[in-house]
Design an enzyme around this catalytic site. Structure first.
Site, short mmCIF file in Angstrom:
data_model
loop_
_atom_site.label_atom_id
_atom_site.label_comp_id
_atom_site.label_asym_id
_atom_site.label_seq_id
_atom_site.Cartn_x
_atom_site.Cartn_y
_atom_site.Cartn_z
N SER A 52 0.42 -1.24 -0.01
CA SER A 52 0.03 0.11 -0.01
C SER A 52 0.64 1.86 -0.02
O SER A 52 1.96 1.47 -0.46
CB SER A 52 -0.84 -0.05 1.06
OG SER A 52 -2.13 0.63 0.96
N ASP B 289 -8.55 -5.32 -5.88
CA ASP B 289 -8.00 -3.86 -5.19
C ASP B 289 -8.78 -3.04 -5.57
O ASP B 289 -8.51 -2.42 -6.74
CB ASP B 289 -6.34 -4.44 -4.74
CG ASP B 289 -6.45 -3.10 -3.64
OD1 ASP B 289 -7.55 -2.82 -3.37
OD2 ASP B 289 -5.44 -2.78 -3.94
N HIS C 254 -5.44 -6.58 -2.33
CA HIS C 254 -5.11 -5.41 -1.15
C HIS C 254 -4.09 -6.69 -0.92
O HIS C 254 -4.18 -6.98 0.50
CB HIS C 254 -5.57 -4.25 -0.33
CG HIS C 254 -4.93 -2.96 -0.04
ND1 HIS C 254 -4.40 -1.97 -1.19
CD2 HIS C 254 -3.91 -2.63 0.84
CE1 HIS C 254 -3.77 -1.25 -1.17
NE2 HIS C 254 -3.48 -1.17 0.14
#
Length: 404
Positions: free
Chosen positions: A89, A348, A373
């Site tokens: 991320s 995601d 994710h």
């Protein structure tokens, strides 16, 4: 492993995919907490004046300094002991950008679900959520949102919504504070976003579970209307806790600069600052005909938050300039980088801001249709989809090339 916008743990160094790669290559696994999060707060408080040291550039320099420290105190030969940095991320951005800025320090990077292209307004987030949930589920959400707004037209309806969604404080008739309403919608729509973003990770509901609730039409305890089913989903998502939607109360907490304040301990004040000061990434429902309500979460809400929390200097012009600067410094969709693996999952919503195709012979992109994710960063499980297993093997092969 470069940690991101939360307190650091030892998961990735001991149980995640990186731990397995470390075992495979006989490497030392280290997890590095991000400045201003967890225990790594270098200032007396988190005033705006102090938060100016919370930047991507400083976080990258911290990594460089830590590697120098480790080389010295562990007596590592920098010519033979090679470093790989990992991130997921936002910290996936850091992993890629560190290799870009310090290619002489690390042999390569793995950037999982990294939204490297900064944007002021990320309208595509909820578009991605809708695509992951599917047409039938999204249609039920659209109807549920319509029913909610119909209820808000009358004092009786506001009272019913307050009870149905277990709001911590009841809505004030039809004179609902617009900022509190937007704040409420962020929290009520979060169950859908989290389902798509993490798709059933531990402690979250996945796409199939969320849509099973929303598309159940039998007249039982699930509820006979889309709005009732949304309320049941919300109660399950919040684990029975009331929904604290009052805007002024949330701003009061976020303005608290003490290290012990709830928002600071959770990393929220720090992360909002990074969004307002460098990254943007504000997830809005601003697209026309959004099934989540076009005006449910507008960009103006986030801009007002930035000003109310950190000061009037954080204007729309300031934020847009900051976002442009971030892309100019680090390259947006096309960072000038070698020896990086970018991994993304189609489920995601954040994949829309990442690198999905190879940039050069040594900077590869791995795109998985059935994962979400940061899934490739987690510990392997027996029920992992084959393409996730294949992706981890592909990452391992790239690491072997980087370490030659």
């Amino acid at each position: 492993m470069l940690d991101g916008e939360a307190e650091g743990t030892d998961y990735f160094a001991t149980a995640g995919a990186m731990a397995r790669y470390a075992q495979r290559f006989g490497a030392l696994a280290i997890e590095l907490e991000h400045r201003f999060y967890g225990q790594s707060v270098p200032t007396e408080d988190l005033s705006v004046d102090n938060l100016r040291y919370l930047t991507v550039e400083q976080a990258l320099k911290d990594t460089d300094e830590f590697i120098k420290f480790a080389n010295k105190h562990l007596s590592l030969d920098s010519s033979s002991s090679k470093w790989i940095v990992f991130g997921g991320s936002y910290s996936g951005n850091l992993a890629a950008w560190f290799r870009e800025r310090y290619p002489h320090v690390v042999a390569g990077s793995v950037a999982s679900s990294a939204p490297v292209n900064a944007v002021y307004e990320f309208q595509g987030y909820f578009t991605g959520v809708s695509q992951s949930l599917g047409t039938e589920c999204t249609n039920q959400i659209r109807e549920a949102v319509r029913q909610l707004y119909d209820q808000l037209k009358t004092p009786e309806g506001c009272q019913a919504i307050s009870k149905l969604f277990n709001l911590c404080t009841p809505l004030n008739g039809t004179a609902v504070d617009i900022d509190s309403l937007h704040n409420m919608m962020i929290q009520l729509l979060a169950a859908f976003g989290v389902a798509a973003q993490y798709d059933g990770r531990p402690y979250t509901m996945g796409v199939s579970e969320v849509c099973a609730i929303m598309t159940t039409t039998t007249n039982d305890t699930t509820g006979s209307t889309p709005l009732d089913r949304w309320a049941k989903l919300s109660a399950k998502y919040s684990k029975g806790q009331c929904v604290a939607h009052d805007y002024n109360e949330s701003i009061k907490d976020l303005k608290n600069t003490s290290k012990t304040s709830p928002s600071v301990k959770a990393g929220v004040r720090q992360w909002y600052y990074q969004m307002c000061a460098e990254l943007g990434l504000f997830m809005t429902t601003g697209l026309e005909d959004s099934p989540f309500g076009q005006n449910s979460i507008p960009l103006e809400f986030f801009t007002k938050q930035c000003v109310d929390i950190y000061g009037k200097q954080f204007s729309p012009e300031f934020i847009q300039t900051a976002v442009n600067r971030t892309n100019r410094l680090y390259g947006g969709f096309k960072p000038d980088v070698t020896n990086v693996v970018f991994t993304n999952g189609a489920v995601d919503p954040w994949h829309a801001l990442s690198v999905l195709t190879d940039l050069n012979p040594t900077t590869r992109a791995i795109y998985m249709n059935s994962t979400s994710h940061g899934a490739d960063m987690l510990q392997s499980l027996p029920n992992d989809p084959q393409e996730l297993t294949d992706a981890r093997l592909a990452i391992e092969k790239q690491l072997q090339l980087f370490l030659q």
